[in-house]
Design an enzyme around this catalytic site. Sequence first.
Site, short mmCIF file in Angstrom:
data_model
loop_
_atom_site.label_atom_id
_atom_site.label_comp_id
_atom_site.label_asym_id
_atom_site.label_seq_id
_atom_site.Cartn_x
_atom_site.Cartn_y
_atom_site.Cartn_z
N SER A 204 -12.66 -17.96 -66.11
CA SER A 204 -14.05 -17.80 -65.71
C SER A 204 -14.92 -18.18 -66.89
CB SER A 204 -14.32 -16.35 -65.31
OG SER A 204 -14.34 -15.54 -66.48
N LYS A 205 -16.21 -18.09 -66.67
CA LYS A 205 -17.13 -18.45 -67.76
C LYS A 205 -16.87 -17.62 -69.01
CE LYS A 205 -18.04 -18.52 -63.83
NZ LYS A 205 -17.60 -18.35 -62.67
N ARG A 206 -16.34 -16.45 -68.79
CA ARG A 206 -16.07 -15.57 -69.93
C ARG A 206 -15.14 -16.24 -70.95
NH1 ARG A 206 -13.94 -12.18 -66.72
NH2 ARG A 206 -12.14 -11.95 -68.09
N HIS A 207 -14.33 -17.16 -70.47
CA HIS A 207 -13.36 -17.79 -71.36
C HIS A 207 -13.91 -19.03 -72.03
CE1 HIS A 207 -10.81 -15.40 -68.56
NE2 HIS A 207 -10.31 -15.05 -69.71
N GLY A 208 -15.24 -19.12 -72.08
CA GLY A 208 -15.80 -20.30 -72.72
C GLY A 208 -15.99 -21.39 -71.71
#
Length: 487
Positions: A250-254
């Site tokens: 997800s966006k959380r992973h960059g």
Amino acid sequence: MRLRFAPSPTGYLHVGGARTALYNWLLARQSGGSFILRIEDTDLSRSTEEAIEAIMTDLRWLGLDWDEGPDAGGEHWPYRQTGRYALYHEAALRLLREGHAYRCFCSPEELKERREAALREGRNPMYDRRCRSIPEGEAQRLEEEGRPYALRFRVPEEGETAVRDLIRGEVVFRNREIEDFVLLRNDGTPTYNLAVVVDDIDMRITHVVRGDDHLSNTPKQLLIYHALGKEPPAFAHLPMIVGTDGKPLSKRHGDVAVGYYREAGFLPEAMINFLALLGWSLDDSTTIMDRETLVANFGLERVSSKPAVWDTDKLYWMNAQYIMAMDEEGLAEAIRPFLVREGLLAEGDEEGMERLRHAVPLIRERIKVLADAVPLLAFLFREVETAEDSREFLEGDENRAVLREAGKRLLELERFDAESIESALRAMVEGMGLKPRKAFQPIRVAVTGSKVSPPLFESMELLGRERCLQRIARALEGSERRGSRVR
RNA sequence: GGCGCAUUAGUCUAGUUGGCCUAGGACGCCGCCCUCUCAAGGCGGAGAUCGCGGGUUCGAAUCCCGCAUGCGCUACCA
């Protein structure tokens, strides 16, 4: 073979989708078959036109061309589910008529309630099939009354459904574990499981290669194939790509959007190579492979069944490998838009382009992504401003002496090429009894504005004598001004 | 809760039929060399009791059973 990539247009193309598309594409090209792009937009509320465009842009950039699709035409146009409702209704009606489906008059609200209650009490939240036993006559009457209903599949109570997966082998599901899933919502729109089967039948898809998250849905789809009397395609479920914490990407992973990598200056060929290796391998040692090699050698048999972590370290390295393998002209062309974007180079500036071409060999092995070229080459395209962390190399008597002497020697040079510059400056260094390392730094900073730059002498040749002398003089003036103030 | 899938170093993976694995390659990391900076390159190094526990076998990362952990599905999302 006929394969398809069927994204739902709810956002940009992310790297997991790109890999799925790639594997499908590779098999299609290898077999001389067809690669089809189909948009799964049955969820009206989440699908957008922009997303469709974005996905196509990213696929094109990767060089994954499709033979049939929304823009390419083909006998199943428009290749998006919203345009193919008639087909789904036809199939649904047939399933109803032949007893494989039934009307469910439960409202979504009550279903939700029952579900939550079941979960709370630790019971299986599966649909209780209460409408399954409504006699056909009764059901028809309710329908005529205008009672909204959904169409559900009548899952056999006995037996099991086996998925023969090309990657995992046979995966067996007991039919009693499968609920009577919805085929048609009460607003008449089809659900994924119905639409995907109808489309895959209609488009004569031979191999369904998709993400792992669909494995549990496959028995439902198989049941529909059987009910419709159709031979199902072969299935292959790819392991997911996860973040460094093992959670879904997800966006959380960059940065997981393909578009991000394009804009950062990754090359599509490197992307393809890297993506291919995320779950597949040629052998025990080959890592760099061009597209042709992939097409020739790719196979589902060597696809791993374990989820891969999205970790870009190797991607950076790989991109650098591809950059180093490019010819000068091609690399210059590739870098050009990045300089233009930063306002360092005008669109039609041929003279600037020529300078870029000459500069390419100097930076080729110093950049991992195309965008890295910008800070390295900026000094060739605009006046420099000494970087904060490099100013110290301009201060002090010794550095000033170097600059002064260098200016003098460079002025006297007959020819201003790298070779002459180097021998002149080395002679100077020796005469002054300095270490080369120490002496060249102030010149580098004066000329390029930074303590890190492409090779000094070549850089100076490219910049030209006049500008070099100007910059050295300017740096010297500034340093002297500051030096005297301190005194 | 039920069902399913997965489990080799920080990461990508090799390891297809058990012995050639004292577990191979690559990225990353560390050191040295080269060197005008940064890279690139060369050489070398650390890092995996093959998730855990049982079994089968002369011998298991490879076969069997259990467990644990993670993920997926369990939606009138796809």
